[in-house]
Scaffold this active site. Structure first.
Site, PDB file in Angstrom:
ATOM      1  N   SER A 224      79.631 126.091  75.069  1.00 21.89           N
ATOM      2  CA  SER A 224      79.734 127.275  74.214  1.00 21.89           C
ATOM      3  C   SER A 224      79.002 128.480  74.819  1.00 21.89           C
ATOM      4  O   SER A 224      79.309 128.860  75.943  1.00 21.89           O
ATOM      5  CB  SER A 224      79.243 126.919  72.820  1.00 21.89           C
ATOM      6  OG  SER A 224      79.854 127.775  71.887  1.00 21.89           O
ATOM      7  N   HIS A 366      84.381 121.728  67.949  1.00 18.76           N
ATOM      8  CA  HIS A 366      83.528 122.473  68.878  1.00 18.76           C
ATOM      9  C   HIS A 366      82.221 121.722  69.118  1.00 18.76           C
ATOM     10  O   HIS A 366      81.318 121.741  68.294  1.00 18.76           O
ATOM     11  CB  HIS A 366      83.254 123.836  68.230  1.00 18.76           C
ATOM     12  CG  HIS A 366      82.427 124.750  69.055  1.00 18.76           C
ATOM     13  ND1 HIS A 366      82.908 125.380  70.177  1.00 18.76           N
ATOM     14  CD2 HIS A 366      81.140 125.164  68.925  1.00 18.76           C
ATOM     15  CE1 HIS A 366      81.961 126.143  70.685  1.00 18.76           C
ATOM     16  NE2 HIS A 366      80.874 126.019  69.951  1.00 18.76           N
TER      17      HIS A 366
END
Ligand code: GTR
Length: 386
Positions: A224, A366
């Protein structure tokens, strides 16, 4: 469910392919003055420098040129981590400018069973700080670092906020303010991502000085915001032989012009401390950007890049991440490297490795999972095999 949650959280953002605007990507093989880049030499001695400079000026910011010195201190060491398979070290980097000092911690694991210098992965961590003790406790459930050690690789990690606080108002306490001696930033001065990437290079300084490490087999990776950082770290530091970005999305591997999920406007307003001030001007004006993120991947050429996405992580735009990998291909090919060129994404959970680029899209949300690690490590093994 995760997609629904993300869309509901940010309903004003686009999650539909049919609403992606039409756009033309900037051509990495065209100089700003319109000349074509047609030889390796044109790239190496001209276009690459031009492009990295645009990314500095408009996106990530310029690192300071102030002279500094860095020392490393071992705070604690234990040679029996993971049932004796690794040596763990809690470390401290001490950066000095004149009389002033800035310290940040990092953690190192080196396989004990090495007979010759081996690879190292510098992992940029933005979740929970790692120490040797916390990793030992956590490994019981995740096993990621142990898997790396089992493959014969060393790993070094640091926490982003220990280098430059991951907060809008954290500037005064970070390495950037230390370099600027408290002065405010200029519009093209380094953002937080660049500062974290700089720290990855300092950790690499330490690692490549260790006799157990082979300086030609080095990776930088992150998830990320740290995946964005890893790509830029590798663009700035040619010593990294592989960059691994996991679910990096906007400002990482994803094409900004797609405006799918997170956009330049949203990221620069919620996380203004990640980029240089100039990047903010491209909010809702992505088409005016002189670069796009496929050119960030191209800056890593001819070294290896691995991009990973997750199918429910639409906020990070998996399609846009894959499109970048494909759009970086002409630069790799000019440099004589084979890479992914197929415009069709691979099926779920089916890694594609072609020469210097690799990609997978994992099913799920995620995160960086054991599956992501396994797929990346398989790619790294291919790059590092002798
Ligand atoms: C999100 C942000 C993303 C990504 C992510 C993360 O809130 O919008 O760009 O960086 O955080 O780091 O997990």
């Amino acid at each position: 469910a995760q997609v629904a949650k993300d869309s509901a959280r940010n309903p004003q953002f686009n999650y539909e392919e049919s609403k992606v605007p039409t756009f033309t990507l900037p051509d990495p093989l065209k100089m700003a003055d319109g000349r074509s880049v047609s030889s390796k030499q044109d790239w190496i001695n001209g276009r690459r420098d031009e492009l990295v400079e645009v990314f500095r000026r408009e996106v990530y910011g310029r690192r300071p040129t102030t002279e500094y010195h860095v020392d490393f201190q071992v705070l604690a060491e234990t040679d029996d981590v993971f049932e004796g398979k690794a040596t763990g070290r809690d470390m401290q980097a001490i950066v000095t400018i004149g009389e002033r000092e800035f310290k940040f911690p990092f953690t190192v694991f080196i396989p004990n069973a090495v007979t010759e210098p081996g690879p190292v992965i510098v992992f940029i961590n933005n979740r929970r700080p790692d120490t040797v003790q916390s990793v030992i406790e956590e490994e019981a459930s995740t096993g990621a670092k142990r898997t790396i050690i089992d493959r014969g690789y060393a790993i070094a990690t640091f926490h982003t906020s220990d280098v430059d606080p991951d907060r809008k108002d954290g500037y005064a306490d970070g390495i950037r303010a230390f370099f600027a001696n408290g002065q405010p930033l200029q519009n093209d001065d380094w953002g937080g991502l660049s500062a974290w990437g700089w720290a990855a290079s300092r950790v690499l300084d330490y690692m490549v000085a260790q006799p157990e490490i082979d300086s030609s087999r080095t990776a930088v990776g992150g998830h990320s915001r740290s995946g964005k950082t890893a790509l830029w770290a590798a663009a700035e530091d040619p010593r990294f032989s592989i960059a691994y970005s996991n679910d990096s999305g906007c400002g990482g591997a994803a094409i900004s012009r797609r405006r799918f999920g997170e956009t330049v406007g949203r990221i620069t307003s919620v996380f203004p401390h990640w980029f240089c001030e100039n990047f903010t001007a491209y909010s809702e004006r992505e088409d005016q950007l002189p670069v796009d993120q496929h050119e960030l991947l191209a800056l890593i050429a001819p070294r290896a890049v691995y991009v990973a996405s997750a199918d429910l992580d639409l906020w990070a735009d998996p399609k846009g991440e894959y499109a970048s990998v494909v759009a970086a291909a002409p630069v790799y090919q000019l440099l004589g490297e084979e890479v992914i060129t197929d415009p069709e994404m691979p099926p779920l959970n089916t890694p594609r490795h072609i020469g210097k680029t690799g990609y997978h899209i994992r099913s799920g949300a995620h995160m960086i999972s054991e599956t992501d690690w396994k797929m990346f490590l398989d790619f790294a093994a291919g790059q590092w095999s002798r």
